[in-house]
Write a protein that holds these residues in place. Structure first.
Motif, PDB file in Angstrom:
ATOM      1  N   GLU A  96       0.812  -1.226   0.000  1.00  0.00           N
ATOM      2  CA  GLU A  96       0.000   0.000   0.000  1.00  0.00           C
ATOM      3  C   GLU A  96       0.844   1.275   0.000  1.00  0.00           C
ATOM      4  OE1 GLU A  96      -3.135   0.709   3.092  1.00  0.00           O
ATOM      5  OE2 GLU A  96      -2.475   2.752   2.749  1.00  0.00           O
ATOM      6  N   PRO A  97       1.825   1.408   0.911  1.00  0.00           N
ATOM      7  CA  PRO A  97       2.611   2.656   0.896  1.00  0.00           C
ATOM      8  C   PRO A  97       3.323   2.888  -0.434  1.00  0.00           C
ATOM      9  CG  PRO A  97       3.086   1.377   2.872  1.00  0.00           C
ATOM     10  CD  PRO A  97       2.224   0.524   2.013  1.00  0.00           C
ATOM     11  N   THR A  98       3.907   1.843  -0.993  1.00  0.00           N
ATOM     12  CA  THR A  98       4.670   2.008  -2.229  1.00  0.00           C
ATOM     13  C   THR A  98       3.761   2.394  -3.388  1.00  0.00           C
ATOM     14  OG1 THR A  98       6.244   0.391  -1.438  1.00  0.00           O
ATOM     15  CG2 THR A  98       6.311   0.885  -3.770  1.00  0.00           C
ATOM     16  N   LEU A  99       2.635   1.689  -3.507  1.00  0.00           N
ATOM     17  CA  LEU A  99       1.709   2.012  -4.591  1.00  0.00           C
ATOM     18  C   LEU A  99       1.161   3.425  -4.447  1.00  0.00           C
ATOM     19  CD1 LEU A  99      -0.339  -1.263  -5.204  1.00  0.00           C
ATOM     20  CD2 LEU A  99       1.463  -0.252  -6.603  1.00  0.00           C
ATOM     21  N   SER A 100       0.814   3.812  -3.197  1.00  0.00           N
ATOM     22  CA  SER A 100       0.293   5.167  -2.980  1.00  0.00           C
ATOM     23  C   SER A 100       1.328   6.195  -3.375  1.00  0.00           C
ATOM     24  CB  SER A 100      -0.078   5.371  -1.513  1.00  0.00           C
ATOM     25  OG  SER A 100      -0.737   4.260  -1.001  1.00  0.00           O
ATOM     26  N   LEU A 101       2.582   5.969  -2.943  1.00  0.00           N
ATOM     27  CA  LEU A 101       3.663   6.909  -3.250  1.00  0.00           C
ATOM     28  C   LEU A 101       3.832   7.060  -4.756  1.00  0.00           C
ATOM     29  CD1 LEU A 101       6.130   8.616  -2.466  1.00  0.00           C
ATOM     30  CD2 LEU A 101       7.466   6.517  -2.377  1.00  0.00           C
ATOM     31  N   MET A 102       3.840   5.931  -5.464  1.00  0.00           N
ATOM     32  CA  MET A 102       4.068   5.990  -6.910  1.00  0.00           C
ATOM     33  C   MET A 102       2.905   6.661  -7.631  1.00  0.00           C
ATOM     34  SD  MET A 102       5.865   2.480  -7.912  1.00  0.00           S
ATOM     35  CE  MET A 102       7.558   2.204  -7.480  1.00  0.00           C
ATOM     36  N   THR A 168       1.062   7.138   7.115  1.00  0.00           N
ATOM     37  CA  THR A 168      -0.242   6.859   7.709  1.00  0.00           C
ATOM     38  C   THR A 168      -1.091   6.143   6.659  1.00  0.00           C
ATOM     39  OG1 THR A 168      -0.003   9.016   8.713  1.00  0.00           O
ATOM     40  CG2 THR A 168      -2.105   7.904   9.044  1.00  0.00           C
ATOM     41  N   PRO A 169      -1.620   4.967   6.987  1.00  0.00           N
ATOM     42  CA  PRO A 169      -2.434   4.253   5.987  1.00  0.00           C
ATOM     43  C   PRO A 169      -3.668   5.072   5.599  1.00  0.00           C
ATOM     44  CG  PRO A 169      -1.878   2.814   7.813  1.00  0.00           C
ATOM     45  CD  PRO A 169      -1.445   4.196   8.202  1.00  0.00           C
ATOM     46  N   LEU A 170      -4.135   4.849   4.387  1.00  0.00           N
ATOM     47  CA  LEU A 170      -5.286   5.578   3.864  1.00  0.00           C
ATOM     48  C   LEU A 170      -6.520   5.353   4.735  1.00  0.00           C
ATOM     49  CD1 LEU A 170      -6.341   7.346   1.592  1.00  0.00           C
ATOM     50  CD2 LEU A 170      -6.691   5.313   0.209  1.00  0.00           C
ATOM     51  N   ALA A 171      -6.597   4.167   5.353  1.00  0.00           N
ATOM     52  CA  ALA A 171      -7.763   3.821   6.178  1.00  0.00           C
ATOM     53  C   ALA A 171      -7.918   4.771   7.365  1.00  0.00           C
ATOM     54  CB  ALA A 171      -7.641   2.377   6.662  1.00  0.00           C
ATOM     55  N   ASN A 180       1.542  12.954   5.059  1.00  0.00           N
ATOM     56  CA  ASN A 180       2.757  12.172   5.162  1.00  0.00           C
ATOM     57  C   ASN A 180       3.382  11.883   3.807  1.00  0.00           C
ATOM     58  OD1 ASN A 180       4.019  11.347   7.561  1.00  0.00           O
ATOM     59  ND2 ASN A 180       2.166  10.256   8.168  1.00  0.00           N
ATOM     60  N   LEU A 181       2.544  11.835   2.783  1.00  0.00           N
ATOM     61  CA  LEU A 181       3.012  11.334   1.496  1.00  0.00           C
ATOM     62  C   LEU A 181       3.418  12.441   0.528  1.00  0.00           C
ATOM     63  CD1 LEU A 181       3.248   8.382   0.880  1.00  0.00           C
ATOM     64  CD2 LEU A 181       1.119   8.474  -0.386  1.00  0.00           C
ATOM     65  N   ILE A 182       2.990  13.677   0.823  1.00  0.00           N
ATOM     66  CA  ILE A 182       3.164  14.717  -0.183  1.00  0.00           C
ATOM     67  C   ILE A 182       4.641  15.057  -0.412  1.00  0.00           C
ATOM     68  CG2 ILE A 182       2.757  16.663   1.413  1.00  0.00           C
ATOM     69  CD1 ILE A 182       1.339  16.604  -2.071  1.00  0.00           C
ATOM     70  N   LEU A 183       5.431  15.166   0.665  1.00  0.00           N
ATOM     71  CA  LEU A 183       6.854  15.497   0.497  1.00  0.00           C
ATOM     72  C   LEU A 183       7.618  14.398  -0.255  1.00  0.00           C
ATOM     73  CD1 LEU A 183       7.900  17.278   3.816  1.00  0.00           C
ATOM     74  CD2 LEU A 183       7.394  18.283   1.597  1.00  0.00           C
ATOM     75  N   PRO A 184       7.479  13.124   0.164  1.00  0.00           N
ATOM     76  CA  PRO A 184       8.158  12.083  -0.607  1.00  0.00           C
ATOM     77  C   PRO A 184       7.740  12.082  -2.081  1.00  0.00           C
ATOM     78  CG  PRO A 184       7.127  11.138   1.346  1.00  0.00           C
ATOM     79  CD  PRO A 184       6.827  12.589   1.359  1.00  0.00           C
ATOM     80  N   ILE A 263       9.374   5.255   5.145  1.00  0.00           N
ATOM     81  CA  ILE A 263       8.072   4.739   4.732  1.00  0.00           C
ATOM     82  C   ILE A 263       8.169   3.209   4.675  1.00  0.00           C
ATOM     83  CG2 ILE A 263       6.382   4.657   2.860  1.00  0.00           C
ATOM     84  CD1 ILE A 263       7.393   7.454   2.071  1.00  0.00           C
ATOM     85  N   PRO A 264       7.290   2.501   5.378  1.00  0.00           N
ATOM     86  CA  PRO A 264       7.392   1.037   5.405  1.00  0.00           C
ATOM     87  C   PRO A 264       6.851   0.394   4.139  1.00  0.00           C
ATOM     88  CG  PRO A 264       5.543   1.746   6.729  1.00  0.00           C
ATOM     89  CD  PRO A 264       6.174   2.998   6.207  1.00  0.00           C
ATOM     90  N   GLY A 265       7.519   0.628   3.018  1.00  0.00           N
ATOM     91  CA  GLY A 265       7.043   0.086   1.748  1.00  0.00           C
ATOM     92  C   GLY A 265       7.915  -1.047   1.245  1.00  0.00           C
ATOM     93  N   VAL A 266       7.673  -1.434  -0.003  1.00  0.00           N
ATOM     94  CA  VAL A 266       8.422  -2.542  -0.592  1.00  0.00           C
ATOM     95  C   VAL A 266       9.910  -2.168  -0.756  1.00  0.00           C
ATOM     96  CG1 VAL A 266       8.546  -4.122  -2.544  1.00  0.00           C
ATOM     97  CG2 VAL A 266       6.341  -3.245  -1.818  1.00  0.00           C
ATOM     98  N   GLY A 267      10.170  -0.888  -1.052  1.00  0.00           N
ATOM     99  CA  GLY A 267      11.548  -0.440  -1.198  1.00  0.00           C
ATOM    100  C   GLY A 267      12.330  -0.596   0.089  1.00  0.00           C
TER     101      GLY A 267
END
Lengths: 313, 296
Positions: A96-102, A168-171, A180-184, A263-267
């Protein structure tokens, strides 16, 4: 049309096979015995032998490869050496974090880069064009982690407007998720914006010199409709191509960005796996990202016929 | 007498510009080459003369002086082990430049060999290009990460991994150039006059591909510097014992919210160097192909 779709689908099979072979061989590129490597420094010979049998390392390479491929096709990417959890579960938790970021990065990039490129092309040689090109060179030159730290320092630490790190998860609500996601996403979009803006400008300059643009102007259309309706539509094929190819930059950048912003993503998963030499996880992530990249570009190739009816295969 | 009149004649036809005027013209025509080349030259000087510029040993640990802010003694401050950051950043230039140049050379060589072979021999074309498709289907940084995870961290392995990740693009470029040059009449002439294919490649095709290849090589160089820094930053690149810009940033990661300068200085040097190489590449592209330059 149908033959083209079939041919294009078939042509991805050797590429996919190559990816699978590469990912599978990774473990065997490592110097030394893979079984000893997985067992760790303190393992006894019997333990190493046991691992060798479990991994099937006593069998020839091609049999192991076919076996591994069969499992991978059924969604079984093995078990993490470190956490003993299935790799697919680990990746699933981090998706979820990685997909949202991308996704956010692609949206930001396209919304900024395409108008930038169009403006530059419409004002070719003038100062606005020069500024766009200069911004593009800087976008290519400043690495994503440098932009990331810079943004985080200015907007999170100095101005205290946004959270410094984390996810922060979307939920849990859209506002904290976006905060949280805008700067990255902005950091990651820099190089992508540079890439798309440059190709948009080139493609638009080509199209703007065509006769039908002169016709459109001659019949009294304003600058806006000419640029964004007549020209941009015809300039879209190279732009969409580069958006697809740029996904490669995005994937590499996401790995680094997730480290900068915690960010706790796949990366982040793959970076931790490298530090722990957790090969099944590394293999799983490389396989997933590469296959996704190939599929996205396949989809874009198929999209051409919709974007540009002149494209015939 | 004749000699004298000759001199006058040439003097009239080609009024010899004063040296300063020529330099000024070059700077005005190619500002990006001058700016990029200038910064890059400065970085090379810093890397070559690192031991005279950085007077403090970059590996000397001094716990009592750790986490110092930039002062007259420690220009860029010290890191969490008390090592002088200025020295580390100066020595870090060596890794970045070495990796950048070495990858540019290796990837260009690999790309030339495979691209020329694919472009010149139809039978090899299919095999080589499918292989390149495969390599290009793995995102470059990910490919380098995967290779580094397998072979372990060393400067040599970093160069090798990034070269493998970057050369397929060069290979494609060279193949494309060869295919278009093949159609030229002078290649038909060379074939008709009985030249062998290897000789045609070396004598007639290769020299005509050099311009675009040089431009592409500079872009590979800048991409390699960024990839090296990214690899070292996530801990999969240059080993921590060798100071590198990405590595210093990795070490500064934990403290960056209170000591941002640990990350700032290597970041500025890295960005500046990559910018210089990119400017040089853009300048070369414009200078070598003015027609394309007006469009792109």
């Amino acid at each position: 049309m149908l033959t083209f779709v079939c041919r294009r689908l078939l042509s991805t099979i050797p590429v996919m096979l190559f990816i699978a072979l590469f990912v599978f061989s990774l473990l065997y590129l490592a110097p030394g015995d893979p079984a000893a490597l997985i067992a760790g420094d303190q393992a006894s010979q019997t333990e190493i032998d046991a691992i060798r049998v479990t991994l099937g390392l006593d069998q020839p390479f091609y049999i192991r490869f076919v076996g591994w491929l069969g499992h991978a096709l059924r969604g079984d990417l093995g078990v993490s050496i470190f956490s003993q959890l299935p790799v697919t579960t680990l990746i699933g938790q981090r998706l979820e974090p990685t997909l949202s970021l991308m996704l956010l990065t692609v949206i930001i990039s396209v919304c900024i880069a395409v108008p930038m490129g169009v403006l530059a092309a419409a004002n070719q040689g003038r100062w606005i064009d020069r500024i766009v090109m200069a911004v593009a060179v800087f976008g290519f030159s400043v690495p994503v982690f440098v932009v990331g730290y810079l943004l985080s320092w200015v907007f999170a630490i100095r101005l205290d407007l946004l959270p410094v790190q984390g996810y922060t998860p979307l939920a849990e609500g859209f506002a904290p998720f976006l905060a949280n996601l805008i700067l990255p996403a902005i950091a990651l979009s820099c190089v992508y914006i540079a890439l798309i803006a440059r190709i948009t400008r080139t493609s638009m300059i080509d199209v703007l010199s065509q006769d039908y643009i002169r016709t459109a102007r001659a019949k009294g259309l304003g600058q806006g409709p000419v640029l964004f309706i007549h020209a941009l539509k015809n300039a879209s094929v190279p732009i969409v191509t580069v958006i697809g190819i740029g996904i490669a930059l995005l994937i590499g950048g996401a790995v680094v960005t997730e480290t900068v912003f915690a960010i706790p993503g796949v990366g982040r998963l793959v970076v931790d796996a490298i530090l722990r030499r957790d090969y099944p996880v590394i293999q799983g992530v490389v396989l997933l990202f590469s296959v996704a990249y190939v599929l996205i570009n396949l989809a874009i190739d198929l999209l051409y016929t919709v974007l540009d009816p002149r494209v015939r295969y | 007498m004749t000699i004298k009149s000759n001199m006058i004649a040439t003097g009239d036809l080609f009024p010899s510009e004063p040296r300063r005027g020529r330099v000024a013209t070059f700077v005005r025509r190619h500002p990006t080459i001058v700016a990029g080349g200038g910064i890059l030259f400065l970085m090379v000087l810093i890397a070559v003369f690192a031991q005279w510029i950085a007077t403090i040993d970059p590996d000397k640990i001094a716990p009592i002086k750790r986490n110092r802010e930039p002062t007259a003694e420690f220009w860029f401050g010290t890191d969490m082990l008390g090592r002088d950051l200025f020295s580390r950043v100066v020595y870090g230039a060596r890794v970045s430049l070495l990796v950048g140049f070495a990858v540019a050379v290796c990837a260009t060589f690999l790309g030339l060999v495979t691209g020329l072979a694919a472009g010149a021999y139809r039978r090899l074309d299919m095999v080589i290009m499918r292989l390149m498709d495969g390599l290009m289907s793995v995102p470059p940084i990910l490919l380098a990460i995967a290779l580094m995870a397998a072979v372990g961290g060393s400067v040599f392995n970093v160069i090798l991994a990034i070269s493998i990740a970057e050369f397929p693009r060069m290979s494609r470029l060279v193949r494309g150039l060869v295919l278009s040059i093949r159609e030229q009449a002078y290649i038909d002439g060379a074939i008709a006059s009985g030249s062998s294919m290897p000789k045609i490649i070396v004598k007639h095709i290769l020299p005509n591909t050099l311009g675009p290849i040089m431009v592409q090589a500079t872009y590979i160089c800048s991409a390699a510097m960024i990839t090296e820094a990214a690899l070292s930053f996530i801990g999969a690149g240059t080993p921590p014992s060798i100071p590198s810009w990405g590595g210093i940033m990795n070490e500064g990661r934990m403290l960056w919210q209170i000591k941002p300068y640990i990350i700032l200085f290597p970041a500025v040097f890295l960005s500046l160097t990559v910018l210089a190489v990119n400017l040089l590449g853009d300048g070369l592209r414009d200078a070598l192909d003015p027609r394309a330059a007006s469009r792109i």
